[in-house]
Write an enzyme that holds these catalytic residues in place. Structure first.
Site, PDB file in Angstrom:
ATOM      1  N   SER A 187      70.622  82.108  44.930  1.00 41.01           N
ATOM      2  CA  SER A 187      71.116  81.905  43.536  1.00 41.01           C
ATOM      3  C   SER A 187      70.351  80.617  42.956  1.00 41.01           C
ATOM      4  O   SER A 187      69.872  80.318  42.405  1.00 41.01           O
ATOM      5  CB  SER A 187      73.111  81.374  43.230  1.00 41.01           C
ATOM      6  N   HIS A 241      80.897  94.850  40.661  1.00 39.23           N
ATOM      7  CA  HIS A 241      82.263  95.332  39.949  1.00 39.23           C
ATOM      8  C   HIS A 241      83.388  95.228  39.630  1.00 39.23           C
ATOM      9  O   HIS A 241      84.455  95.694  39.054  1.00 39.23           O
ATOM     10  CB  HIS A 241      81.670  97.007  39.719  1.00 39.23           C
ATOM     11  N   GLN A 291      76.450  89.484  33.784  1.00 39.43           N
ATOM     12  CA  GLN A 291      76.052  91.556  34.036  1.00 39.43           C
ATOM     13  C   GLN A 291      74.620  90.768  33.302  1.00 39.43           C
ATOM     14  O   GLN A 291      73.526  91.815  33.190  1.00 39.43           O
ATOM     15  CB  GLN A 291      76.607  92.428  33.499  1.00 39.43           C
ATOM     16  N   GLY A 344      75.242  84.098  48.798  1.00 38.84           N
ATOM     17  CA  GLY A 344      74.814  83.925  47.797  1.00 38.84           C
ATOM     18  C   GLY A 344      74.696  83.015  46.742  1.00 38.84           C
ATOM     19  O   GLY A 344      73.649  82.757  46.350  1.00 38.84           O
ATOM     20  N   HIS A 400      70.876  91.232  35.058  1.00 43.43           N
ATOM     21  CA  HIS A 400      69.598  91.969  35.010  1.00 43.43           C
ATOM     22  C   HIS A 400      68.984  92.105  34.135  1.00 43.43           C
ATOM     23  O   HIS A 400      67.871  92.659  34.308  1.00 43.43           O
ATOM     24  CB  HIS A 400      70.659  93.533  33.819  1.00 43.43           C
ATOM     25  N   LEU A 439      74.772  92.089  47.246  1.00 44.27           N
ATOM     26  CA  LEU A 439      75.781  91.309  47.471  1.00 44.27           C
ATOM     27  C   LEU A 439      76.711  91.608  45.833  1.00 44.27           C
ATOM     28  O   LEU A 439      77.344  90.380  45.510  1.00 44.27           O
ATOM     29  CB  LEU A 439      75.833  90.022  47.682  1.00 44.27           C
ATOM     30  N   TYR A 440      75.901  91.385  44.607  1.00 46.87           N
ATOM     31  CA  TYR A 440      76.332  91.241  42.970  1.00 46.87           C
ATOM     32  C   TYR A 440      76.619  92.172  43.230  1.00 46.87           C
ATOM     33  O   TYR A 440      76.740  91.984  41.115  1.00 46.87           O
ATOM     34  CB  TYR A 440      74.723  90.089  42.467  1.00 46.87           C
TER      35      TYR A 440
HETATM   36  C1  HEM Z   1      81.724  98.319  32.563  1.00 44.67           C
HETATM   37  C2  HEM Z   1      80.794  98.170  32.967  1.00 44.67           C
HETATM   38  C3  HEM Z   1      79.920  97.998  34.141  1.00 44.67           C
HETATM   39  C4  HEM Z   1      78.870  99.974  33.981  1.00 44.67           C
HETATM   40  C5  HEM Z   1      79.600 100.709  33.398  1.00 44.67           C
HETATM   41  C6  HEM Z   1      78.176  99.383  34.713  1.00 44.67           C
HETATM   42  C7  HEM Z   1      77.785 100.021  35.707  1.00 44.67           C
HETATM   43  C8  HEM Z   1      76.518 100.219  36.514  1.00 44.67           C
HETATM   44  C9  HEM Z   1      75.611 101.260  37.158  1.00 44.67           C
HETATM   45  C10 HEM Z   1      75.378 102.745  36.687  1.00 44.67           C
HETATM   46  C11 HEM Z   1      74.606 100.564  38.156  1.00 44.67           C
HETATM   47  C12 HEM Z   1      74.018 101.358  38.228  1.00 44.67           C
HETATM   48  C13 HEM Z   1      74.255 102.022  39.604  1.00 44.67           C
HETATM   49  C14 HEM Z   1      73.343 103.039  40.906  1.00 44.67           C
HETATM   50  O1  HEM Z   1      72.014 104.273  39.728  1.00 44.67           O
HETATM   51  O2  HEM Z   1      72.435 102.170  41.670  1.00 44.67           O
HETATM   52  C15 HEM Z   1      74.996  99.805  38.134  1.00 44.67           C
HETATM   53  C16 HEM Z   1      74.169  98.473  38.647  1.00 44.67           C
HETATM   54  C17 HEM Z   1      74.224  97.517  38.830  1.00 44.67           C
HETATM   55  N1  HEM Z   1      75.221  96.517  38.768  1.00 44.67           N
HETATM   56 FE1  HEM Z   1      77.075  97.374  36.737  1.00 44.67          FE
HETATM   57  N2  HEM Z   1      78.171  98.241  35.354  1.00 44.67           N
HETATM   58  C18 HEM Z   1      79.426  97.746  35.071  1.00 44.67           C
HETATM   59  C19 HEM Z   1      79.855  96.168  34.936  1.00 44.67           C
HETATM   60  C20 HEM Z   1      78.692  95.212  36.390  1.00 44.67           C
HETATM   61  C21 HEM Z   1      79.215  93.302  35.890  1.00 44.67           C
HETATM   62  C22 HEM Z   1      80.590  92.757  35.454  1.00 44.67           C
HETATM   63  C23 HEM Z   1      78.518  93.470  37.529  1.00 44.67           C
HETATM   64  C24 HEM Z   1      78.096  91.591  37.638  1.00 44.67           C
HETATM   65  C25 HEM Z   1      77.236  90.943  37.802  1.00 44.67           C
HETATM   66  C26 HEM Z   1      76.970  94.181  37.841  1.00 44.67           C
HETATM   67  C27 HEM Z   1      75.810  94.322  38.338  1.00 44.67           C
HETATM   68  C28 HEM Z   1      76.018  95.309  38.740  1.00 44.67           C
HETATM   69  C29 HEM Z   1      73.767  95.537  39.820  1.00 44.67           C
HETATM   70  C30 HEM Z   1      73.658  93.557  40.013  1.00 44.67           C
HETATM   71  C31 HEM Z   1      73.648  96.032  39.608  1.00 44.67           C
HETATM   72  C32 HEM Z   1      72.633  96.589  40.037  1.00 44.67           C
HETATM   73  C33 HEM Z   1      71.632  96.588  39.360  1.00 44.67           C
HETATM   74  C34 HEM Z   1      69.964  97.021  39.609  1.00 44.67           C
HETATM   75  O3  HEM Z   1      69.687  96.739  40.440  1.00 44.67           O
HETATM   76  O4  HEM Z   1      69.208  97.549  39.109  1.00 44.67           O
HETATM   77  N3  HEM Z   1      77.780  95.477  36.409  1.00 44.67           N
HETATM   78  N4  HEM Z   1      76.313  99.014  37.313  1.00 44.67           N
END
Ligand code: HEM
Ligand SMILES: *[C@@H]1O[C@H](CO)[C@@H](O)[C@H](O)[C@H]1NC(C)=O
Ligand SMILES: *[C@@H]1O[C@H](CO)[C@@H](O)[C@H](O)[C@H]1NC(C)=O
Ligand SMILES: *[C@@H]1O[C@H](CO)[C@@H](O)[C@H](O)[C@H]1NC(C)=O
Ligand SMILES: *[C@@H]1O[C@H](CO)[C@@H](O)[C@H](O)[C@H]1NC(C)=O
Ligand SMILES: *[C@@H]1O[C@H](CO)[C@@H](O)[C@H](O)[C@H]1NC(C)=O
Length: 608
Positions: free
Chosen positions: A519, A377, A192, A515, A196, A373-374
């Site tokens: 990557s 969650h 994560q 992926g 990001h 694809l990433y």
């Molecule tokens: C408790 C842990 C986590 C929370 C609360 C969380 C929450 C979120 C939220 C709220 C979004 C934005 C969704 C949207 O409005 O489109 C997001 C995006 C994303 N999350 Fe998570 N996430 C968590 C863990 C992870 C993990 C472990 C990964 C592993 C790779 C991940 C990968 C992503 C990716 C790639 C995006 C898109 C980001 C972007 O394009 O800005 N997340 N996540």
């Protein structure tokens, strides 16, 4: 040059006009041929340099035919790479062999990514705007044309199923399914944190847009996207970043004191609002933990550099440390993170020199499909176990006190002991994050993503011919059929998450085969991997170069914590799980025909 063009076989055909739709709706051009609609009822496929010809680029040229007939199936290659440990032990020990296989892995993967990039979500044809406007994520496949008979082109129902229904029936977790590869939360938070820096959807503009300016590993999540933010985070002394000391340990500075914007909900007290490069990293203690580790590492590297170059000014120390940290990141990602995910027995190697005599472009553009694809969650557990305490999402999220109360050592230790969830196989997105999954589905629709099967073809995989072949079981297959109608109409994101995992693996075939190219292209396409950069002087001499070439996750942690150093691991060692999670055969998905070496050899023989 023009002769090749004139030889080019361009065919138009009259086509049964499908309800006024674009004739490219059916995605008729195979093997990366380019479709152009001609009027209302015909199209042409440009097969230039695809190695195929004919109306739909389906007839192979002789050499293509030969290559394709000799090439083993992707699942076969995967099987070889993940079995025969004794053979790989020998390969790993003979540097000529190890280098050759590694070079093959890098080039065969990177060749699947168009570089320079081509489309974006607004342009399904090549254009200067799509190439040059860096505010967009790029696209590997153009959007489904507007006015097609169905949202996926020509297959499936006239309307896609409600995203909430898809999420509830196929994606939402029933009971926690642990990852059989024993991936740790340490890995999940690294993933994560690392991703990001380049997945930064610009929510204000919509899912097609990104706020990330460099489309790659630039460490903007440590240093900030804009120069202004970087300057606010910098100490301007000895190249270092600003920090505060709590209980004798270094942590990021307080947001209000350094005047850096961070996203925190109102209940978080000012004294707990840490400021780092990425404005959203207050969200999860796992992110703030890694942010703290990298902050300490930056300042540590500055000390090392200053010792070597007492005459260097703040700016040079800062800039050189940043390049070293980029190198360390890529080293750890390839040799430990990708190594863990791949399950390969080949010992992966970060060595830019492997590509110096290859055709390879040192540039990268992040694609919307890679972002989708990433969305891993399902990695997230139901609760977070830290030392002897258990935290639910409400207690865990935005709770930066956890970072300082426990300290980095204890967090690293705890996260390295807790098993993450399995990503593929369906129904493993924790309840707390189902909203994020529905959002990805909505975004994919808004960007008019092509179907899972179209992406499989684009990445050299056979399209699935039935729902059961996709999921490897019957129950979710039946749900999918009811929701989507045709297997060619299954969406990318839901398809990736319900796909049958490979034997005892965290992922199915598609997420890996799609992926990995993105990557590796992103990692090796970094400017520091290019011939003029990849030399000691770029990194302040041998000392800096050595930091990169010997970087490991364990060292990163040990160099930056006080006292006894905890085990830092992307995989939970046997017998130390903090949560009693029995991983038994029934969780490793029924229905997937287990390959064994004898079967494999027979299969190979029949292919040749
Ligand atoms: C408790 C842990 C986590 C929370 C609360 C969380 C929450 C979120 C939220 C709220 C979004 C934005 C969704 C949207 O409005 O489109 C997001 C995006 C994303 N999350 Fe998570 N996430 C968590 C863990 C992870 C993990 C472990 C990964 C592993 C790779 C991940 C990968 C992503 C990716 C790639 C995006 C898109 C980001 C972007 O394009 O800005 N997340 N996540
Ligand atoms: C090309 O594709 C179209 C539409 O998918 C199909 O109708 C046609 O028969 C194909 N042509 C050839 C030569 O295969
Ligand atoms: C690999 O090489 C090292 C020395 O280079 C040797 O000690 C080790 O036994 C070798 N291992 C195998 C499996 O050949
Ligand atoms: C990129 O495209 C968007 C949408 O058309 C536009 O608002 C933006 O100004 C463009 N950016 C640049 C740098 O041209
Ligand atoms: C945050 O974590 C601390 C432990 O570090 C805990 O005592 C506190 O209750 C948590 N805060 C919330 C709002 O749950
Ligand atoms: C595996 O899990 C299933 C269902 O949770 C259970 O019925 C079965 O007894 C378990 N098998 C073993 C070997 O633990």
């Amino acid at each position: 040059m023009y002769t090749t063009l004139s030889v080019l076989l361009i065919l138009s055909l009259s086509f049964l006009a499908c309800e006024g739709g674009d004739t490219c709706c059916s995605q008729p051009c195979q093997n990366r041929g380019v479709c152009t609609a001609i009027g209302q009822d015909s199209y042409e496929c440009d097969c230039t340099r695809t190695g195929y010809y004919g109306q739909n680029c389906t007839t192979p040229e002789f050499f293509t035919w030969l290559k394709v007939s000799l090439k083993p199936k992707l699942n076969t290659v995967h099987f070889i790479m993940t079995h025969f440990k004794a053979v790989w032990n020998i390969v790993n020990n003979i540097s000529f062999l190890r280098n050759s296989v590694m070079r093959y892995v890098l080039t065969s993967r990177a060749d699947l990514i168009d570089s320079p990039p081509t489309y974006n979500s607004a342009y399904g044809y090549k254009s200067w705007e799509a190439y040059s406007n860096l505010s967009y994520f790029t696209r590997t496949l153009p959007p489904v044309p507007k006015d097609c008979p169905t949202p996926m082109g020509v297959r499936g129902k006239k309307e896609l199923p409600d995203v909430k229904v898809v999420a509830e029936k196929l994606l939402m977790r029933r009971k926690f399914i642990p990852d059989p590869q024993r991936t740790s939360l340490m890995f999940a938070f690294f993933a994560q944190h690392f991703t990001h820096q380049f997945f930064k959807t610009d929510m204000k503009r919509g899912p097609a847009f990104t706020k990330a300016k460099n489309h790659g590993v630039d460490l903007s999540h440590i240093y900030g996207e804009e120069l202004e933010r970087q300057h606010k985070l910098r100490l301007f002394k000895d190249g270092k970043l600003k920090y505060q000391v709590l209980d004798g340990e270094v942590y990021p500075p307080i947001a209000s004191e350094v005047q850096v914007d961070m996203h925190y909900p109102p209940h978080v007290p000012e004294s707990r609002r840490f400021a780092v490069g990425h404005e959203a990293f207050g969200l999860v203690p796992g992110l703030m933990m890694f942010a703290t580790i990298w902050l300490r590492e930056h300042n540590r590297v500055c000390d090392v550099l200053k010792q070597e170059h007492p005459d260097w000014d703040d700016e040079r120390l800062f800039q050189t440390a940043r390049l070293i940290l980029i190198g360390e990141t890529i080293k750890i990602v390839i040799e430990e993170y990708v190594q863990h995910l791949s399950g390969y027995h080949l010992k992966l190697k970060f060595d830019p020199e492997l590509l110096f005599n290859q055709r390879f472009q040192y540039q990268n553009r992040i694609s919307a499909e890679f972002n989708t694809l990433y969305h891993w969650h399902p990695l997230m557990p139901d609760n977070f176990h830290i030392q002897d305490e258990v935290y639910n999402y409400k207690q865990f999220l935005y709770n930066t006190s956890i970072v300082t109360d426990y300290g980095i050592n204890n967090l690293v230790e705890s996260f390295s002991k807790q098993i993450a969830g399995r990503v593929a196989g369906g129904r493993n997105v924790p309840l707390a994050l189902v909203m994020v999954a529905t959002k990805s589905l909505e975004n994919g629709r808004q960007m008019r993503f092509q179907s899972l099967n179209s992406y499989r073809m684009r990445f050299n995989m056979k399209p699935y011919t039935s729902f059961e072949e996709l999921t490897g079981e019957k129950e979710m297959a039946a749900e999918l059929e009811e929701l989507y109608g045709h297997v060619d109409a299954v969406e990318l994101y839901s398809g990736l998450l319900v796909e049958k995992p490979r034997t005892n693996a965290i992922f199915g075939e598609t997420i890996v085969e799609m992926g990995a190219p993105y990557s590796l292209k992103g990692l090796m396409g970094n400017p520091i991997c290019s011939p003029e950069y990849w030399k000691p002087s770029t990194f302040g001499g041998k000392v800096g170069f050595d930091i990169i070439n010997t970087a490991t996750l364990q060292k990163l942690v040990c160099n930056n914590v006080k006292g006894p150093c905890p085990i830092a691991s992307f995989l939970v060692p046997d017998g130390v799980d903090s949560v009693a999670t029995t991983i038994n055969a029934s969780t490793s998905h029924s229905g997937s025909k287990d390959m064994n070496p004898t079967l494999l050899l027979k299969e190979r023989a029949s292919e040749l």
